[in-house]
Motif scaffolding. Structure first.
Motif, PDB file in Angstrom:
ATOM      1  N   GLY A 111       0.823  -1.202   0.000  1.00  0.00           N
ATOM      2  CA  GLY A 111       0.000   0.000   0.000  1.00  0.00           C
ATOM      3  C   GLY A 111       0.856   1.251   0.000  1.00  0.00           C
ATOM      4  N   GLU A 112       2.171   1.095   0.225  1.00  0.00           N
ATOM      5  CA  GLU A 112       3.087   2.228   0.095  1.00  0.00           C
ATOM      6  C   GLU A 112       4.102   1.891  -0.982  1.00  0.00           C
ATOM      7  OE1 GLU A 112       4.132   4.472   3.453  1.00  0.00           O
ATOM      8  OE2 GLU A 112       2.348   3.909   4.574  1.00  0.00           O
ATOM      9  N   ALA A 113       5.372   1.860  -0.672  1.00  0.00           N
ATOM     10  CA  ALA A 113       6.383   1.777  -1.731  1.00  0.00           C
ATOM     11  C   ALA A 113       7.068   0.419  -1.839  1.00  0.00           C
ATOM     12  CB  ALA A 113       7.435   2.863  -1.517  1.00  0.00           C
TER      13      ALA A 113
ATOM     14  N   TRP B 217      10.857  -2.750  -4.708  1.00  0.00           N
ATOM     15  CA  TRP B 217      10.597  -1.327  -4.415  1.00  0.00           C
ATOM     16  C   TRP B 217       9.720  -0.738  -5.507  1.00  0.00           C
ATOM     17  CZ3 TRP B 217      13.748   3.382  -6.022  1.00  0.00           C
ATOM     18  CH2 TRP B 217      13.393   4.521  -5.248  1.00  0.00           C
ATOM     19  N   LEU B 218       8.673  -0.045  -5.139  1.00  0.00           N
ATOM     20  CA  LEU B 218       7.806   0.588  -6.131  1.00  0.00           C
ATOM     21  C   LEU B 218       7.226   1.889  -5.569  1.00  0.00           C
ATOM     22  CD1 LEU B 218       6.874  -0.420  -9.040  1.00  0.00           C
ATOM     23  CD2 LEU B 218       4.647  -0.760  -7.981  1.00  0.00           C
ATOM     24  N   PRO B 219       8.039   2.948  -5.583  1.00  0.00           N
ATOM     25  CA  PRO B 219       7.521   4.243  -5.112  1.00  0.00           C
ATOM     26  C   PRO B 219       6.478   4.779  -6.094  1.00  0.00           C
ATOM     27  CG  PRO B 219       9.684   4.534  -6.102  1.00  0.00           C
ATOM     28  CD  PRO B 219       9.419   3.055  -6.090  1.00  0.00           C
ATOM     29  N   TYR B 220       5.741   5.810  -5.677  1.00  0.00           N
ATOM     30  CA  TYR B 220       4.630   6.331  -6.489  1.00  0.00           C
ATOM     31  C   TYR B 220       5.048   6.642  -7.920  1.00  0.00           C
ATOM     32  CZ  TYR B 220       1.364   6.718  -2.607  1.00  0.00           C
ATOM     33  OH  TYR B 220       0.514   6.428  -1.584  1.00  0.00           O
ATOM     34  N   ARG B 221       6.227   7.266  -8.075  1.00  0.00           N
ATOM     35  CA  ARG B 221       6.631   7.658  -9.427  1.00  0.00           C
ATOM     36  C   ARG B 221       6.749   6.437 -10.327  1.00  0.00           C
ATOM     37  NH1 ARG B 221      11.953  10.823  -8.630  1.00  0.00           N
ATOM     38  NH2 ARG B 221      10.758  11.662  -6.905  1.00  0.00           N
TER      39      ARG B 221
ATOM     40  N   PHE C  51       3.324   5.219 -11.582  1.00  0.00           N
ATOM     41  CA  PHE C  51       2.831   5.904 -12.779  1.00  0.00           C
ATOM     42  C   PHE C  51       3.466   5.325 -14.048  1.00  0.00           C
ATOM     43  CE2 PHE C  51       1.958   9.532  -9.735  1.00  0.00           C
ATOM     44  CZ  PHE C  51       0.605   9.248  -9.684  1.00  0.00           C
TER      45      PHE C  51
ATOM     46  N   ARG D 200       1.709  12.686   4.119  1.00  0.00           N
ATOM     47  CA  ARG D 200       3.034  12.076   4.247  1.00  0.00           C
ATOM     48  C   ARG D 200       4.135  13.082   3.888  1.00  0.00           C
ATOM     49  NH1 ARG D 200       1.629   6.333   1.189  1.00  0.00           N
ATOM     50  NH2 ARG D 200      -0.538   6.335   1.867  1.00  0.00           N
TER      51      ARG D 200
ATOM     52  N   TYR E 247       2.029  14.720 -12.306  1.00  0.00           N
ATOM     53  CA  TYR E 247       3.432  14.271 -12.409  1.00  0.00           C
ATOM     54  C   TYR E 247       4.018  14.706 -13.760  1.00  0.00           C
ATOM     55  CZ  TYR E 247       7.140  10.608 -12.782  1.00  0.00           C
ATOM     56  OH  TYR E 247       8.299   9.904 -12.961  1.00  0.00           O
ATOM     57  N   TRP E 248       3.298  14.432 -14.834  1.00  0.00           N
ATOM     58  CA  TRP E 248       3.772  14.805 -16.177  1.00  0.00           C
ATOM     59  C   TRP E 248       3.936  16.335 -16.305  1.00  0.00           C
ATOM     60  CZ3 TRP E 248       4.101   9.903 -16.147  1.00  0.00           C
ATOM     61  CH2 TRP E 248       4.375   9.135 -17.264  1.00  0.00           C
TER      62      TRP E 248
ATOM     63  N   PRO F 221      10.714   5.175   2.619  1.00  0.00           N
ATOM     64  CA  PRO F 221      10.619   4.312   1.443  1.00  0.00           C
ATOM     65  C   PRO F 221      10.307   5.041   0.137  1.00  0.00           C
ATOM     66  CG  PRO F 221       8.632   4.112   2.772  1.00  0.00           C
ATOM     67  CD  PRO F 221       9.562   5.007   3.547  1.00  0.00           C
ATOM     68  N   ASP F 222       9.838   6.283   0.200  1.00  0.00           N
ATOM     69  CA  ASP F 222       9.374   6.921  -1.039  1.00  0.00           C
ATOM     70  C   ASP F 222       9.867   8.362  -1.134  1.00  0.00           C
ATOM     71  OD1 ASP F 222       7.823   7.876  -3.262  1.00  0.00           O
ATOM     72  OD2 ASP F 222       6.312   6.345  -2.849  1.00  0.00           O
ATOM     73  N   PRO F 223      10.504   8.721  -2.245  1.00  0.00           N
ATOM     74  CA  PRO F 223      10.915  10.125  -2.419  1.00  0.00           C
ATOM     75  C   PRO F 223       9.736  11.040  -2.736  1.00  0.00           C
ATOM     76  CG  PRO F 223      11.419   8.842  -4.390  1.00  0.00           C
ATOM     77  CD  PRO F 223      10.914   7.862  -3.369  1.00  0.00           C
TER      78      PRO F 223
ATOM     79  N   PHE G 170       7.558  13.267  -4.890  1.00  0.00           N
ATOM     80  CA  PHE G 170       7.943  13.998  -6.115  1.00  0.00           C
ATOM     81  C   PHE G 170       8.729  15.257  -5.764  1.00  0.00           C
ATOM     82  CE2 PHE G 170       4.423  11.247  -6.853  1.00  0.00           C
ATOM     83  CZ  PHE G 170       4.787  10.586  -8.015  1.00  0.00           C
TER      84      PHE G 170
END
Lengths: 230, 306
Positions: free
Chosen positions: A50-52, A63-67, A70, B58, B134-135, B206-208, B210
């Motif tokens: 549900g997160e990254a 690993w699968l961050p939001y970017r 997409f 977040r 994002y685009w 865990p996540d950068p 954007f």
């Protein structure tokens, strides 16, 4: 076996045959369905926490961050199961707002990723409460596009009453099966548009013994799934 | 394009960087972008388009957002994967327009202040698909007028944004795509776990999100951090891939411990769920009087005293 158990396996079946694609469930019952599918008949399926983090049987595997999500959306290697505040007969979905967009009666989530999901990859829907307020003639704002607006594939709509699909000549919504204890008339009464109903409507498949054991002993021992259906 | 080395004007004394062992570096290598929250606010103007990093509830630069609320900036266009940053700026009357794909508190699906403002018609909205936003940032970062994308086709996103155009592929496929315009920002505000005084910074979670793109899409770039550390310590604090921002992407560095509160800033801290519930259920005047009328130190003390 409960109604929620039937719903979980109906959700799981949405991902049957998908191979190595990212399953993105929204809601507890779709998530249990995706996990059940991964552990049984769809072992190639990818899931996240549900997160990254990509997970296999709830253990990290990537690993699968939001970017990157997409990127997966654009690549088409994904099958999402979203919620729907409104849904019409061609599968147009609304999660943005109810009423006029300029000044809505109820602001909801916003379109989120629904426009991109529906034109890039397979989409299914989970509706925990099947009622005319959800299944409407016309949605107030098209967030997820339907088959008449260029959707790639709306595969199934799983509800607390039935499984619906779009296996019709014009790809409009059809009743595929009713859950045990639900009549075709119940579904018709809960749907705000004329539904395509075949002469023979089967009963939704029941979970196998192995599936029930997995659900009860490993995936949801506290029975939280029962609370998602009211 | 100018590479901007921001010189703090009348900011407070810079905290001494905790360098490791070894000889001290020559002074010219110590060019500092450190500033205070007030220095940042002094650079912002009414009517600006401001991008805010993080995602939902977040790692939002909440200390910087609180400072904008206190300063009473007006008519801002806020570009954000929206969370309580948007809610605060809307409730405080700072935002005129929100540019987003959603506004959510994650564990509380709907942001109450944004929702109320929409239902009262007191806020303008530019609603995009998340991938379109994002685009749009990517286009701005690359100094392109637009980037083609499928997302949006067939949806009402094109109807509620009548300025959006499609573009036809010049190749054999001849497909029509949305020409997502560049989302160019006057300023970007982001919050990261660690930064040095020059503007290099890393995330440790865990996540950068954007945050790098928000900086690349903006004219002025402000990064707040949990801890200001020496460059050596920054390098040692994680893998090179976590170094999301470099000096070309940052004009001002602001140390704001607990500065993402009440959003999550893992691994430094999780979301403060009970405080978020209080935020979501308390009327604005009470919340503002309790937490926002003083400075950031007052806020952190009021939070700790609950």
């Amino acid at each position: 076996m409960s109604r929620a158990d039937v719903c979980v396996v109906a959700c799981a079946d949405a991902w049957r045959g998908d191979g190595a694609v990212l399953a993105s469930p929204t809601g507890l019952i779709p998530r249990l369905g995706a996990r059940l599918a991964q552990l049984t008949f769809a072992p190639a399926l990818l899931l996240t926490d549900g997160e990254a983090t990509l997970t296999y049987d709830d253990e990290p595997e990537g690993w699968l961050p939001y970017r990157a999500v997409f990127g997966v959306v654009a690549a088409g290697t994904r099958h999402v199961m979203m919620g729907a505040s409104q849904l019409d007969r061609f599968g147009n979905q609304n999660i943005s707002c109810v009423g006029g967009w300029r000044r809505p009666a109820r602001q909801l989530l916003g379109v989120r990723g629904a426009p991109g999901n529906t034109v890039n990859h397979t989409t299914s829907y989970w509706v925990p409460r099947h009622e005319p307020r959800v299944f409407v003639e016309r949605v107030d704002m098209v967030s997820g596009v339907g088959h008449d607006r260029g959707a790639v594939e709306i595969r199934v709509v799983v509800t607390n009453l039935a499984v619906l699909d779009f296996a019709t000549p014009d790809r409009s919504m059809r009743l595929r099966s009713v859950h045990p204890g639900v009549s075709v008339a119940d579904v018709r009464a809960a749907t705000g548009f004329p539904l395509v109903v075949p002469a023979e409507v089967p009963v939704s498949r029941r979970p196998t013994g192995d599936e029930l054991a997995l659900l009860r002993e490993r995936l949801d021992p506290d029975g939280l799934r029962e609370r998602e259906i009211r | 394009m100018t590479v901007n080395h921001f010189q703090p004007g009348s900011g407070p004394a810079v905290p001494a960087a905790t360098t490791g062992a070894g000889p001290s570096r020559p002074r010219h290598a110590e060019k500092s972008s450190v500033m205070s929250v007030d220095d940042m606010v002094a650079e912002l103007r009414d009517g600006m388009t401001i991008g805010i990093g993080g995602w939902g509830s977040r790692r939002k630069p909440m200390a910087l957002v609180r400072a904008i609320c206190r300063a009473g900036l007006r008519d801002l266009t806020v570009v954000s994967y929206g969370g309580p940053d948007v809610g605060l700026l809307v409730a405080a009357g700072c935002a005129r327009r929100v540019v987003t794909g959603f506004v959510s508190l994650d564990s509380i699906p709907l942001e109450p202040h944004f929702r109320r403002a929409r239902e009262r018609g007191t806020i303008e909205l530019t609603e995009y698909d998340e991938g379109m936003l994002y685009w749009g940032l990517l286009a701005a970062a690359n100094r392109l007028p637009f980037l083609p994308i499928r997302a949006g086709l067939g949806s009402d996103v094109l109807n509620v944004n009548p300025e959006l155009r499609t573009v036809r592929s010049p190749y054999a496929d001849r497909s029509d795509l949305v020409a997502m315009p560049a989302v160019t920002l006057d300023a970007a505000l982001v919050h990261l776990n660690r930064a040095d005084r020059r503007g290099n910074a890393r995330y440790l979670g865990p996540d950068p999100y954007f945050d790098d793109l928000f900086c690349l899409a903006a004219r002025r770039r402000f990064v707040s951090c949990e801890r200001l550390v020496s460059t050596a310590e920054l390098i040692d604090s994680g893998p090179p891939q976590g170094l999301l921002l470099n000096r070309m992407m940052v004009d001002g560095v602001i140390e704001t411990p607990h500065g993402a509160h009440f959003t999550s800033c893992v691994p430094d801290y999780d979301r403060d769920e009970s405080f978020q519930r209080e935020y979501a259920t308390t009327d604005w005047e009470t919340f503002r009087a309790t937490y926002l009328d003083g400075d950031e130190e007052h806020y952190q003390k009021a939070v700790a005293a609950r």
